[in-house]
Design an enzyme around this catalytic site. Sequence first.
Site, PDB file in Angstrom:
ATOM      1  N   GLY A  46       0.842  -1.194   0.000  1.00  0.00           N
ATOM      2  CA  GLY A  46       0.000   0.000   0.000  1.00  0.00           C
ATOM      3  C   GLY A  46       0.872   1.237   0.000  1.00  0.00           C
ATOM      4  O   GLY A  46       2.083   1.157   0.262  1.00  0.00           O
ATOM      5  N   GLN A  51       3.015   9.874   1.974  1.00  0.00           N
ATOM      6  CA  GLN A  51       4.363   9.306   1.970  1.00  0.00           C
ATOM      7  C   GLN A  51       5.224   9.802   0.816  1.00  0.00           C
ATOM      8  O   GLN A  51       6.437   9.690   0.868  1.00  0.00           O
ATOM      9  CB  GLN A  51       4.287   7.766   1.933  1.00  0.00           C
ATOM     10  CG  GLN A  51       3.723   7.178   3.214  1.00  0.00           C
ATOM     11  CD  GLN A  51       3.569   5.681   3.100  1.00  0.00           C
ATOM     12  OE1 GLN A  51       2.629   5.186   2.474  1.00  0.00           O
ATOM     13  NE2 GLN A  51       4.498   4.933   3.676  1.00  0.00           N
ATOM     14  N   CYS A  91       6.049  -0.583   7.376  1.00  0.00           N
ATOM     15  CA  CYS A  91       5.713   0.659   6.687  1.00  0.00           C
ATOM     16  C   CYS A  91       6.913   1.097   5.865  1.00  0.00           C
ATOM     17  O   CYS A  91       8.050   1.064   6.361  1.00  0.00           O
ATOM     18  CB  CYS A  91       5.346   1.735   7.710  1.00  0.00           C
ATOM     19  SG  CYS A  91       4.859   3.297   6.948  1.00  0.00           S
ATOM     20  N   LEU A  92       6.667   1.504   4.641  1.00  0.00           N
ATOM     21  CA  LEU A  92       7.758   1.943   3.767  1.00  0.00           C
ATOM     22  C   LEU A  92       8.464   3.180   4.327  1.00  0.00           C
ATOM     23  O   LEU A  92       9.590   3.460   3.957  1.00  0.00           O
ATOM     24  CB  LEU A  92       7.226   2.226   2.353  1.00  0.00           C
ATOM     25  CG  LEU A  92       6.691   0.986   1.608  1.00  0.00           C
ATOM     26  CD1 LEU A  92       6.023   1.402   0.299  1.00  0.00           C
ATOM     27  CD2 LEU A  92       7.805  -0.022   1.348  1.00  0.00           C
ATOM     28  N   HIS A 133      -4.291   1.391   7.721  1.00  0.00           N
ATOM     29  CA  HIS A 133      -2.915   1.908   7.790  1.00  0.00           C
ATOM     30  C   HIS A 133      -2.740   3.096   6.834  1.00  0.00           C
ATOM     31  O   HIS A 133      -2.188   4.124   7.205  1.00  0.00           O
ATOM     32  CB  HIS A 133      -1.957   0.746   7.462  1.00  0.00           C
ATOM     33  CG  HIS A 133      -0.502   1.084   7.396  1.00  0.00           C
ATOM     34  ND1 HIS A 133       0.426   0.591   8.279  1.00  0.00           N
ATOM     35  CD2 HIS A 133       0.196   1.860   6.530  1.00  0.00           C
ATOM     36  CE1 HIS A 133       1.630   1.065   7.974  1.00  0.00           C
ATOM     37  NE2 HIS A 133       1.522   1.827   6.906  1.00  0.00           N
ATOM     38  N   GLU A 134      -3.252   2.948   5.604  1.00  0.00           N
ATOM     39  CA  GLU A 134      -3.104   4.032   4.614  1.00  0.00           C
ATOM     40  C   GLU A 134      -3.967   5.246   4.983  1.00  0.00           C
ATOM     41  O   GLU A 134      -3.549   6.388   4.817  1.00  0.00           O
ATOM     42  CB  GLU A 134      -3.475   3.552   3.208  1.00  0.00           C
ATOM     43  CG  GLU A 134      -2.707   2.352   2.684  1.00  0.00           C
ATOM     44  CD  GLU A 134      -1.220   2.395   2.907  1.00  0.00           C
ATOM     45  OE1 GLU A 134      -0.648   3.492   3.058  1.00  0.00           O
ATOM     46  OE2 GLU A 134      -0.608   1.317   2.955  1.00  0.00           O
ATOM     47  N   HIS A 137      -2.160   7.373   7.471  1.00  0.00           N
ATOM     48  CA  HIS A 137      -1.125   8.247   6.889  1.00  0.00           C
ATOM     49  C   HIS A 137      -1.733   9.579   6.435  1.00  0.00           C
ATOM     50  O   HIS A 137      -1.142  10.636   6.616  1.00  0.00           O
ATOM     51  CB  HIS A 137      -0.468   7.593   5.672  1.00  0.00           C
ATOM     52  CG  HIS A 137       0.653   6.646   5.992  1.00  0.00           C
ATOM     53  ND1 HIS A 137       1.790   7.026   6.664  1.00  0.00           N
ATOM     54  CD2 HIS A 137       0.816   5.340   5.680  1.00  0.00           C
ATOM     55  CE1 HIS A 137       2.612   5.979   6.767  1.00  0.00           C
ATOM     56  NE2 HIS A 137       2.041   4.945   6.171  1.00  0.00           N
TER      57      HIS A 137
HETATM   58  O1  GNR Z   1       4.166  -2.524   2.428  1.00  0.00           O
HETATM   59  C1  GNR Z   1       3.530  -2.444   3.478  1.00  0.00           C
HETATM   60  N1  GNR Z   1       3.275  -3.558   4.195  1.00  0.00           N
HETATM   61  C2  GNR Z   1       2.424  -3.591   5.269  1.00  0.00           C
HETATM   62  C3  GNR Z   1       2.443  -4.732   6.062  1.00  0.00           C
HETATM   63  C4  GNR Z   1       1.594  -4.833   7.122  1.00  0.00           C
HETATM   64  C5  GNR Z   1       0.700  -3.824   7.398  1.00  0.00           C
HETATM   65  C6  GNR Z   1       0.682  -2.685   6.640  1.00  0.00           C
HETATM   66  C7  GNR Z   1       1.535  -2.553   5.566  1.00  0.00           C
HETATM   67  S1  GNR Z   1       1.486  -1.154   4.585  1.00  0.00           S
HETATM   68  C8  GNR Z   1       3.100  -1.114   3.961  1.00  0.00           C
HETATM   69  C9  GNR Z   1       3.258  -0.032   2.925  1.00  0.00           C
HETATM   70  C10 GNR Z   1       3.093   1.297   3.588  1.00  0.00           C
HETATM   71  O2  GNR Z   1       3.897   1.804   4.317  1.00  0.00           O
HETATM   72  N2  GNR Z   1       1.973   1.922   3.376  1.00  0.00           N
HETATM   73  O3  GNR Z   1       1.735   3.090   3.978  1.00  0.00           O
HETATM   74 NI    NI Z   2       2.888   3.059   5.829  1.00  0.00          NI
END
Ligand code: GNR
Ligand code: NI
Length: 169
Positions: A46, A51, A91-92, A133-134, A137
Amino acid sequence: MSVLSILEFPDPRLRTRAAPVSVFDANLKQFVADMFETMYAANGVGLAATQVNVHQRVLVIDMSEERNQPLVLINAEIVAKDGAQVYQEGCLSFPGLYADVTRALKVKVKAQDPDGKDFVYEAEGPLAVAVQHEMDHLEGKVFVDYLSPLKRSLLLKRLEKHRKQAASA
Ligand code: GNR
Ligand code: NI
């Protein structure tokens, strides 16, 4: 298409609240394409516009193994949620960091597609984790905000160590 650069914690721009998208034009479609390219290049499941330092309510997700199930949610709002699950998140914007977070098991969101058309989307399990999660952000919120202060400081120290190792490699 282009791969955009991803902001990393503790960049204060990750704390920005995104504004609703009001113009559904070719630029928006180009931006969505760039977000997918960026997410796939980084092997993420995601990506939120925040980001890549664009503070508009755009998020993309693809949880499929084959990387062929793109989902775009614009101006997403949670209209219902149910249950709870614990999932190990990454999270990236926090390379190499993983932690268990508790979130709703199911979410129902109202969103728009890149043409501005309204739709309702329901997700459950890992996909519901990614949606939440997104969406966080876009509010300037990140997954470590859910951890206890002790656990958070432990993990952030580990992130620093990981960074130093990466820098000296
Ligand atoms: O790549 C991602 N993997 C992930 C794994 C578990 C829960 C949430 C995520 S989201 C993350 C990509 C990201 O940072 N999205 O904002
Ligand atoms: Ni993230």
